[in-house]
Design an enzyme around this catalytic site. Sequence first.
Site, PDB file in Angstrom:
ATOM      1  N   GLY A  15       0.967  -1.231  -0.145  1.00 12.91           N
ATOM      2  CA  GLY A  15      -0.044   0.046  -0.011  1.00 12.91           C
ATOM      3  C   GLY A  15       0.783   1.322   0.024  1.00 12.91           C
ATOM      4  O   GLY A  15       0.692   2.144  -0.845  1.00 12.91           O
ATOM      5  N   PHE A 161       2.656  -6.644  -8.430  1.00 16.62           N
ATOM      6  CA  PHE A 161       3.813  -7.541  -8.855  1.00 16.62           C
ATOM      7  C   PHE A 161       5.027  -7.100  -8.554  1.00 16.62           C
ATOM      8  O   PHE A 161       6.184  -7.380  -8.633  1.00 16.62           O
ATOM      9  CB  PHE A 161       4.077  -7.623 -10.327  1.00 16.62           C
ATOM     10  CG  PHE A 161       2.661  -8.505 -10.839  1.00 16.62           C
ATOM     11  CD1 PHE A 161       2.654  -9.801 -10.830  1.00 16.62           C
ATOM     12  CD2 PHE A 161       1.625  -7.668 -11.579  1.00 16.62           C
ATOM     13  CE1 PHE A 161       1.445 -10.553 -11.305  1.00 16.62           C
ATOM     14  CE2 PHE A 161       0.453  -8.453 -12.100  1.00 16.62           C
ATOM     15  CZ  PHE A 161       0.477  -9.834 -11.885  1.00 16.62           C
ATOM     16  N   LYS A 219      -1.872 -13.765 -10.321  1.00 14.86           N
ATOM     17  CA  LYS A 219      -1.022 -13.408  -9.566  1.00 14.86           C
ATOM     18  C   LYS A 219      -0.348 -14.730  -8.854  1.00 14.86           C
ATOM     19  O   LYS A 219       0.776 -14.719  -8.637  1.00 14.86           O
ATOM     20  CB  LYS A 219      -1.718 -12.480  -8.371  1.00 14.86           C
ATOM     21  CG  LYS A 219      -0.923 -12.193  -7.346  1.00 14.86           C
ATOM     22  CD  LYS A 219       0.363 -11.261  -7.444  1.00 14.86           C
ATOM     23  CE  LYS A 219       1.329 -11.384  -6.402  1.00 14.86           C
ATOM     24  NZ  LYS A 219       2.439 -10.762  -6.654  1.00 14.86           N
ATOM     25  N   CYS A 275       5.770 -13.899   0.729  1.00  9.21           N
ATOM     26  CA  CYS A 275       4.832 -14.439  -0.154  1.00  9.21           C
ATOM     27  C   CYS A 275       4.841 -15.594  -1.059  1.00  9.21           C
ATOM     28  O   CYS A 275       3.988 -16.216  -1.082  1.00  9.21           O
ATOM     29  CB  CYS A 275       4.693 -12.976  -1.305  1.00  9.21           C
ATOM     30  SG  CYS A 275       3.873 -11.489  -0.609  1.00  9.21           S
ATOM     31  N   LYS A 338      16.249 -10.705   1.612  1.00  6.97           N
ATOM     32  CA  LYS A 338      17.037 -10.592   0.387  1.00  6.97           C
ATOM     33  C   LYS A 338      17.860  -9.265   0.612  1.00  6.97           C
ATOM     34  O   LYS A 338      17.323  -8.826   1.527  1.00  6.97           O
ATOM     35  CB  LYS A 338      16.150 -10.458  -0.836  1.00  6.97           C
ATOM     36  CG  LYS A 338      15.223  -9.421  -0.966  1.00  6.97           C
ATOM     37  CD  LYS A 338      14.030  -9.380  -1.989  1.00  6.97           C
ATOM     38  CE  LYS A 338      14.819  -8.770  -3.288  1.00  6.97           C
ATOM     39  NZ  LYS A 338      13.824  -8.508  -4.328  1.00  6.97           N
TER      40      LYS A 338
HETATM   41  P1  NAD Z   1       1.677  -5.659   5.232  1.00 10.36           P
HETATM   42  O1  NAD Z   1       1.700  -6.628   6.465  1.00 10.36           O
HETATM   43  O2  NAD Z   1       3.035  -4.761   5.265  1.00 10.36           O
HETATM   44  O3  NAD Z   1       0.724  -4.441   5.322  1.00 10.36           O
HETATM   45  C1  NAD Z   1      -0.738  -4.757   5.528  1.00 10.36           C
HETATM   46  C2  NAD Z   1      -1.344  -3.451   6.457  1.00 10.36           C
HETATM   47  O4  NAD Z   1      -2.823  -3.814   6.202  1.00 10.36           O
HETATM   48  C3  NAD Z   1      -0.844  -3.541   8.063  1.00 10.36           C
HETATM   49  O5  NAD Z   1      -0.165  -2.437   8.351  1.00 10.36           O
HETATM   50  C4  NAD Z   1      -2.355  -3.925   8.653  1.00 10.36           C
HETATM   51  O6  NAD Z   1      -2.349  -2.819   9.776  1.00 10.36           O
HETATM   52  C5  NAD Z   1      -3.216  -3.012   7.634  1.00 10.36           C
HETATM   53  N1  NAD Z   1      -4.697  -3.415   7.767  1.00 10.36           N
HETATM   54  C6  NAD Z   1      -5.037  -4.686   7.969  1.00 10.36           C
HETATM   55  N2  NAD Z   1      -6.687  -4.459   8.110  1.00 10.36           N
HETATM   56  C7  NAD Z   1      -6.698  -3.182   7.686  1.00 10.36           C
HETATM   57  C8  NAD Z   1      -8.027  -2.408   7.381  1.00 10.36           C
HETATM   58  N3  NAD Z   1      -9.137  -3.151   7.821  1.00 10.36           N
HETATM   59  N4  NAD Z   1      -7.986  -1.089   7.430  1.00 10.36           N
HETATM   60  C9  NAD Z   1      -6.724  -0.613   7.256  1.00 10.36           C
HETATM   61  N5  NAD Z   1      -5.680  -1.327   7.442  1.00 10.36           N
HETATM   62  C10 NAD Z   1      -5.843  -2.487   7.610  1.00 10.36           C
HETATM   63  O7  NAD Z   1       1.576  -6.471   4.218  1.00 10.36           O
HETATM   64  P2  NAD Z   1       2.096  -6.278   2.683  1.00 10.36           P
HETATM   65  O8  NAD Z   1       3.410  -6.752   2.771  1.00 10.36           O
HETATM   66  O9  NAD Z   1       2.035  -4.900   2.296  1.00 10.36           O
HETATM   67  O10 NAD Z   1       1.231  -7.164   1.690  1.00 10.36           O
HETATM   68  C11 NAD Z   1      -0.055  -6.947   1.500  1.00 10.36           C
HETATM   69  C12 NAD Z   1      -0.810  -7.739   0.608  1.00 10.36           C
HETATM   70  O11 NAD Z   1      -0.034  -7.575  -0.952  1.00 10.36           O
HETATM   71  C13 NAD Z   1      -0.620  -9.285   0.761  1.00 10.36           C
HETATM   72  O12 NAD Z   1      -1.906  -9.894   0.040  1.00 10.36           O
HETATM   73  C14 NAD Z   1       0.533  -9.463  -0.223  1.00 10.36           C
HETATM   74  O13 NAD Z   1       0.504 -10.860  -0.302  1.00 10.36           O
HETATM   75  C15 NAD Z   1       0.397  -8.761  -1.041  1.00 10.36           C
HETATM   76  N6  NAD Z   1       1.834  -8.402  -1.991  1.00 10.36           N
HETATM   77  C16 NAD Z   1       2.859  -8.165  -1.187  1.00 10.36           C
HETATM   78  C17 NAD Z   1       4.039  -7.853  -1.939  1.00 10.36           C
HETATM   79  C18 NAD Z   1       5.361  -7.521  -1.161  1.00 10.36           C
HETATM   80  O14 NAD Z   1       6.412  -7.408  -1.653  1.00 10.36           O
HETATM   81  N7  NAD Z   1       5.273  -7.619   0.379  1.00 10.36           N
HETATM   82  C19 NAD Z   1       4.181  -7.768  -3.136  1.00 10.36           C
HETATM   83  C20 NAD Z   1       2.989  -8.252  -3.879  1.00 10.36           C
HETATM   84  C21 NAD Z   1       1.788  -8.321  -3.147  1.00 10.36           C
HETATM   85  C1  UGA Z   2       8.363 -11.550  -5.134  1.00 10.80           C
HETATM   86  C2  UGA Z   2       8.011 -11.443  -6.579  1.00 10.80           C
HETATM   87  O1  UGA Z   2       9.274 -11.176  -7.025  1.00 10.80           O
HETATM   88  C3  UGA Z   2       7.056 -10.159  -7.019  1.00 10.80           C
HETATM   89  O2  UGA Z   2       6.789  -9.959  -8.310  1.00 10.80           O
HETATM   90  C4  UGA Z   2       5.968 -10.231  -5.985  1.00 10.80           C
HETATM   91  O3  UGA Z   2       5.144  -9.136  -6.325  1.00 10.80           O
HETATM   92  C5  UGA Z   2       5.994 -10.320  -4.760  1.00 10.80           C
HETATM   93  O4  UGA Z   2       7.170 -11.558  -4.481  1.00 10.80           O
HETATM   94  C6  UGA Z   2       5.140 -10.587  -4.125  1.00 10.80           C
HETATM   95  O5  UGA Z   2       3.784 -11.074  -4.359  1.00 10.80           O
HETATM   96  O6  UGA Z   2       5.260 -10.557  -2.614  1.00 10.80           O
HETATM   97  P1  UGA Z   2       9.963 -10.723  -3.201  1.00 10.80           P
HETATM   98  O7  UGA Z   2       9.581 -11.807  -2.348  1.00 10.80           O
HETATM   99  O8  UGA Z   2       9.831  -9.405  -2.713  1.00 10.80           O
HETATM  100  O9  UGA Z   2       9.009 -10.431  -4.829  1.00 10.80           O
HETATM  101  O10 UGA Z   2      11.461 -10.909  -3.774  1.00 10.80           O
HETATM  102  P2  UGA Z   2      11.964 -11.802  -4.887  1.00 10.80           P
HETATM  103  O11 UGA Z   2      13.117 -10.991  -5.560  1.00 10.80           O
HETATM  104  O12 UGA Z   2      11.150 -12.395  -5.796  1.00 10.80           O
HETATM  105  O13 UGA Z   2      12.941 -12.654  -3.731  1.00 10.80           O
HETATM  106  C7  UGA Z   2      12.202 -13.514  -3.049  1.00 10.80           C
HETATM  107  C8  UGA Z   2      13.365 -14.635  -2.455  1.00 10.80           C
HETATM  108  O14 UGA Z   2      13.592 -15.299  -3.678  1.00 10.80           O
HETATM  109  C9  UGA Z   2      14.308 -13.960  -1.803  1.00 10.80           C
HETATM  110  O15 UGA Z   2      14.718 -14.704  -0.637  1.00 10.80           O
HETATM  111  C10 UGA Z   2      15.467 -14.111  -2.638  1.00 10.80           C
HETATM  112  O16 UGA Z   2      16.726 -14.124  -2.295  1.00 10.80           O
HETATM  113  C11 UGA Z   2      15.235 -15.467  -3.414  1.00 10.80           C
HETATM  114  N1  UGA Z   2      15.697 -15.535  -5.027  1.00 10.80           N
HETATM  115  C12 UGA Z   2      15.252 -14.550  -5.827  1.00 10.80           C
HETATM  116  C13 UGA Z   2      16.606 -16.473  -5.189  1.00 10.80           C
HETATM  117  O17 UGA Z   2      16.855 -17.439  -4.336  1.00 10.80           O
HETATM  118  N2  UGA Z   2      17.279 -16.900  -6.460  1.00 10.80           N
HETATM  119  C14 UGA Z   2      16.927 -15.871  -7.093  1.00 10.80           C
HETATM  120  O18 UGA Z   2      17.299 -16.295  -8.585  1.00 10.80           O
HETATM  121  C15 UGA Z   2      15.736 -14.798  -7.149  1.00 10.80           C
END
Ligand code: NAD
Ligand code: UGA
Length: 464
Positions: A15, A161, A219, A275, A338
Amino acid sequence: MVIQKICCLGAGYVGGPTCSVIALKCPNIKVTVCDKSVERINQWNSDKLPIYEPGLDDVVKQCRGRNLFFSTDIETSIVEADLIFISVNTPTKTIGNGKGRAADLKYIEGAARMIADIATSNKIVVEKSTVPVKAAEIIMKILRANTKPGVEYQILSNPEFLAEGTAIVDLVEAERVLIGGEDTPEGQKAVQALCWVYEHWIPAKNILTTNTWSSELSKLAANAFLAQRISSINSLSAVCEATGADVSEVARAVGRDSRIGPKFLEASIGFGGSCFQKDILNLIYLSECLNLPEVAAYWQQVVNLNDYQKTRFTRKVIESLFNTVADKKIAVLGFSFKKNTGDTRESPAIYVSTTLLDEGAKLHIYDPKVEHDQIYYELLHPQVTNEPELVRKNIEIHDSAYSAVSGAHAIVLCTEWDEFKSLDYKKIYEVMMKPAYIFDGRKILDHEALLNIGFHVQTIGKRL
Ligand code: NAD
Ligand code: UGA
């Protein structure tokens, strides 16, 4: 419909950066990012943001107070928004039906109920969190069962993504934006409205539109494919160690085939992050529920191989140190999952550290970006140990790699931070116990140079 105001529920890793970039690229749109956590919002409004992400500080500084706001006043932001992103966490369930595999949708449901309670005008509700296929139906059911007179909702799927550590570049130069919506005139109008937001900076050819279910499944599929590549190369790293082949050379040769491609073939101690494992488990559960056990078993193997890789590496550390690490000082370099992030969720370093602690080792941990409290949180968590005070005595957290390695029997490198490549290993060798061991779990060090200094070196996918 023109979008003038956006609200985002969830100010986390997705977010926060996503909405900051939308605010940067769409100065004509007011973007308010909300969270239930007062602490998180206070951090977003301070000089020290709650997450470390290269380039994020600059973007926030440019937009905060102009058209980007961080707020706990969820009610006002929902009331005034034309479009609401749901960007809340979707962790794996820890209790009940589907425990350990199914996605826990309680935060999604909570967000949908909040919107239904508060909204007094039409809204486009966008599912940005990663969810199981058909989750939009849950949101739709809650919203439509609680609709106030005259209020209409459209629900879109717009998965994110971005990868941590490169989030800003991933968002600014997105290879694709995916938007799924209902195949009705109103649904398509909503899709177009969200396309218009992204078209402020993303070329139209990079914006893909699909039906809602394809978008949700894409996704999960994308993360499953990426994780599967890592498990594939990690499986071959074990073959390399047993035969004398070098996994980097194998990856280079295999990746040169344009049908395979060179990216995501880096063998490691295993993938971490919040994730990959969660989303594959989600896909496995979905497949089981759809009575597709062969599909579930196929994806389960990706997770199993990842566990095997973490275990294999840690076992190698213990066996090399004469099969006992009790009372030995071990320097753990890197704790995030990472480089370029302070995020420790599902970091392989946690598994390595807890296993070594269980064997009686004394850990000296250094990570350039992970807060000390976060490391303690991960290692003293009730799910990890029932003797937190004992474990605490065996952990020391350092502010530099040099202080962590002083007097150590071994260095275990868990995260590929660039600064670990340029440490003065001659100086380090001098202050370590002998024989001095280095276990390079990321294949980033100059192994020949280390051997010449006198270290015993082990790495992934190559016999040294
Ligand atoms: P996060 O835990 O960092 O953040 C989620 C936030 O939502 C928390 O701060 C929580 O307090 C808040 N929250 C929960 N319920 C709420 C509500 N009703 N109103 C307002 N706030 C509320 O999670 P994130 O890493 O940002 O991931 C969020 C989603 O995105 C997950 O579904 C994850 O799978 C997906 N996603 C994450 C990544 C990533 O790199 N972290 C990348 C792509 C997709
Ligand atoms: C991953 C995807 O790359 C994103 O596209 C996606 O949006 C996200 O998950 C999600 O849905 O949360 P992220 O987990 O942030 O992103 O980071 P990555 O770069 O994918 O690495 C994930 C893990 O795989 C790390 O521990 C990294 O060190 C490991 N990795 C990555 C390897 O061991 N080898 C590789 O070649 C690449």
